[in-house]
Design an enzyme around this catalytic site. Structure first.
Site, short mmCIF file in Angstrom:
data_model
loop_
_atom_site.label_atom_id
_atom_site.label_comp_id
_atom_site.label_asym_id
_atom_site.label_seq_id
_atom_site.Cartn_x
_atom_site.Cartn_y
_atom_site.Cartn_z
CB CYS A 37 18.59 27.88 -17.62
SG CYS A 37 18.74 29.40 -16.73
CE1 TYR A 177 16.01 37.71 -14.77
CE2 TYR A 177 18.40 37.91 -14.84
CZ TYR A 177 17.27 37.27 -14.38
OH TYR A 177 17.39 36.19 -13.55
CG HIS A 180 15.64 35.14 -10.76
ND1 HIS A 180 15.38 35.13 -12.11
CD2 HIS A 180 14.57 34.59 -10.16
CE1 HIS A 180 14.19 34.59 -12.32
NE2 HIS A 180 13.68 34.26 -11.16
CG ASP A 273 11.00 32.73 -9.68
OD1 ASP A 273 9.77 32.78 -9.46
OD2 ASP A 273 11.50 32.90 -10.80
#
Ligand code: ADP
Ligand code: SF4
Length: 673
Positions: A37, A177, A180, A273
């Site tokens: 991000c 995806y 997470h 992560d």
């Protein structure tokens, strides 16, 4: 061009520059910027594109986007995201793809629907998930609705349409995806979110059905020209409630092993992560993700805050990874691959693992980096992480203070060709960085100092004078045209903190973080009272407890160390304190302290607590060390007579902040001359 083998490349690192085929495309080397991000995304797409282009210029063979919403019900606002929910989004994302391509790198698009994480605050659509569940991120008491078959068909169509848009925009790699805990595909996979009775619930094969379909749809839609990557978390650290690397996480890899062209593997959730250096060391994901490459015949990319080329080459040589994934190391040093290619590993600006970048993402502002002050300023200020414009005048510069602000200013002014002298009162350089790096788990923070000292050692035009305390007369007599104060700040010994309230009745040994950072270790009962809410309070509690004191850690805030929620460390940090036996008291302010006892009163009512305390450590605010600067600025005639054209204050002596702020201030000053 992306970083290539050169005659200067260390032969041990040569394999990092071998091209690698990924489905229908070929990565020019093994340096892979995984999706990360930016804190701003589509609010400033040109700035984002300029930042990604810088990575490609710095030699990354693959540069990816951040998450791209595929539809209006994938809306994660107020978190910023890119979008491929309409054809009108194509030109905006194509710009970034074009800029990255100019430098020979591949460009990857991370398509995402965040399911139970998408609160749809802007689109105002009902959220969707495998079953009706409370939303994961939202503080609002809002639930998603359970998707029916028509919803699943619509989701697949949206994903497919977004993949076609990514292809049309020129992307080479298109992601599915499932990581997470932030993806609808992960939510379907997870028993804890999925209690469906149809073919999308129950057995793992059923729960993985949506993920398989998304992969097949994407392959079918764009696989002729684009590689299809799966970003997948093999371990969720939830035991039987989640995927584990030796249980269902592994089973998913077995189930889908050769379906994607690339496995991009990691850990879930985001705090697992993107662990900080305080809690994990380089390569920390290996014991979890290492199995993937043994199962699939497809390339594998993984992360682990890799900054050492030896470790990177070792990962490939031992068959753990095929591509070295990096988010934070590529933020700290966009030119890392090129430096390795040119045999200049010593010049790498290593990520310190502080997660200040993440704290920005979590505050919805453009990411800043402690090590790299040019991050997200490539477009709007045209700052380059390696190159600065030559000096515009002959002035010589005297910098007073060798902390992060002074060192960055000296290095950057030195790069510009100015004659720089830096005087530091202490015998060694580094200021607060050197002191804070001695706190438990923060040794990697010393890289802020070490990188700059390494660069400065190569500059003939910069002289460093440790053990040189300067006073006004020394500065006036020095003969520099420009004077820069980077003299730092010290911690206040009175209990004034956020909100500015002072406590009453204090009568006993009061210590500040400066005392602890200088090595003082009080014994017996110690109260650490933190009104600042940053990282220092908890680290001091940890250091004192580890040294044998009985520590109570109190704060007037509702939870301790609130800032660490933004760096994703708060749970880990507090768990560690509890495990060490530190007594945690939140929502209590300091009412009084006499040697032997501290009184805390509840901020939520009339309750009071008395804590045995021989020592009180106050973590309040800091007082800028600006006496000298104010002295000099109050005598303009003497400045003029001494030939001093300008006096600047930077870093903590101007406005106390994070190390990242001090580094940025040093750089900004150097850019401004
Ligand atoms: P910042 O984060 O703004 O760089 P630091 O506190 O890390 O601030 O560093 C400030 C440095 O300035 C300290 O190392 C301190 O010893 C040094 N310093 C403060 N006053 C003087 C002075 N009068 N002469 C030389 N060095 C000084
Ligand atoms: Fe690394 Fe810290 Fe920079 Fe993030 S802010 S990239 S963790 S040095």
């Amino acid at each position: 061009m992306s970083a290539q083998l050169t005659p200067q490349t260390d032969p041990r690192h040569a394999l990092l520059f071998q091209p690698l085929r990924i489905g229908p495309v070929t990565a020019p080397n093994r340096f892979y910027q995984v999706p990360h991000c930016t804190g701003i995304a589509d609010r400033a797409p040109d700035d984002v594109a300029a930042m990604r282009e810088m990575k490609a210029m710095g030699g990354w063979g693959v540069v990816c986007t951040e998450n791209i919403e595929i539809s209006a019900d994938a809306d994660i606002s107020p978190y910023p995201a890119l979008r491929f929910s309409s054809d009108s989004d194509i030109p905006r994302q194509a710009r970034m793809a074009d800029l990255v391509h100019r430098h020979g790198a591949l460009v990857g698009a991370e398509l995402a629907h965040m399911g139970l994480y998408s609160a749809n605050r802007t689109s105002r659509l009902a959220s969707i998930g495998p079953s009706s569940r409370l939303l994961i991120e939202a503080v609002e008491p809002v639930q998603a609705r359970a998707m029916d078959k028509a919803d699943i068909r619509a989701l697949r169509q949206d994903h497919r349409a977004a993949a076609l848009r990514a292809k049309a925009a020129g992307f080479d790699i298109v992601y599915v995806y499932a990581s997470h805990n932030l993806s609808i595909a992960s939510h379907f996979l997870a028993r804890r979110f999925n209690d469906r009775g149809d073919e999308y619930g129950g057995s793992l094969e059923n729960r993985a059905r949506l993920l398989r379909e998304l992969l097949e749809d994407t392959q079918e839609a764009v696989g002729d020209r684009c590689a299809v990557a799966l970003r997948f978390a093999v371990e969720e650290f939830l035991g039987p409630d989640g995927l584990t690397h030796d249980g269902e996480g592994r089973d998913v890899v077995e189930l889908l092993k050769d379906l994607p062209d690339l496995w991009d593997v990691n850990l879930s959730d985001w705090s697992n992560d993107s662990q900080t250096s305080r809690f994990s060391s380089e390569g920390y994901q290996e014991s979890y993700v290492g199995f993937v490459r043994k199962i699939t015949g497809k390339p594998v990319v993984g992360v682990g805050r890799f900054t050492s080329p030896d470790t990177m080459a070792d990962q490939i040589r031992r068959g753990i990874l095929d591509l070295i994934g990096a988010a934070r190391p590529s933020i700290a040093d966009p030119f890392l691959p090129r430096k390795i290619a040119e045999g200049r590993s010593d010049d790498i600006r290593e990520c310190i693992g502080c997660n200040i970048c993440l704290s920005c993402e979590n505050s919805f502002v453009p990411i800043r980096c402690t090590q790299n002050p040019t991050m997200m300023e490539e477009g709007r200020k045209l700052w380059h992480p390696e190159v600065m414009r030559p000096r515009s005048a002959e002035d010589s510069v005297l910098i007073i203070g060798g902390g992060p602000a002074g060192l960055e200013a000296a290095m950057s002014l030195g790069r510009r060709g100015y004659d720089v002298t830096l005087a530091e009162a202490e015998a060694s350089l580094g200021g607060r960085v050197s002191r804070e790096a001695l706190l438990p788990g923060l040794s990697a923070w010393g890289r802020v100092r070490d990188y700059r000292l390494g660069q400065l050692a190569k500059m003939a035009n910069v002289s460093l004078y440790p053990a040189s305390r300067m006073e006004s007369a020394d500065i006036l007599g020095f003969g520099a045209g420009r004077v820069v104060f980077a003299t730092g700040a010290h911690w206040r010994r009175e209990p004034v903190g956020r909100g500015g309230r002072a406590a009453l009745l204090l009568d006993g040994p009061i210590l500040t973080p400066d005392d602890i950072l200088s090595g003082h270790r009080p014994v017996g009962n110690v109260l650490v009272h933190d009104t600042e809410g940053g990282y220092i309070g908890g680290l001091i509690a940890e250091a004192l407890r580890t040294a044998g004191a009985d520590v109570t850690f109190s704060t007037p805030a509702l939870s301790h160390s609130g800032f660490l929620a933004l760096t994703l460390e708060q749970s880990r940090a507090l768990s560690r304190l509890i495990a060490l036996g530190v007594n945690l008291i939140a929502a209590h302010d300091l009412a009084g302290f006499q040697s032997g006892c501290a009184n805390l009163h509840s901020t939520l009512g009339a309750a009071r607590v008395d804590i045995p305390a021989n020592h009180l450590v106050l973590v309040a605010d800091r007082i800028p060390e600006d006496r000298l600067a104010r002295d000099l600025l109050s005598m303009p005639n003497r400045l003029q007579a001494s030939g001093i054209l300008s006096v600047d204050r930077i870093g903590d002596c101007y406005a106390p902040g994070l190390i990242a702020h001090a580094v940025y201030a040093g750089h900004q000053l150097a850019q401004s001359f």
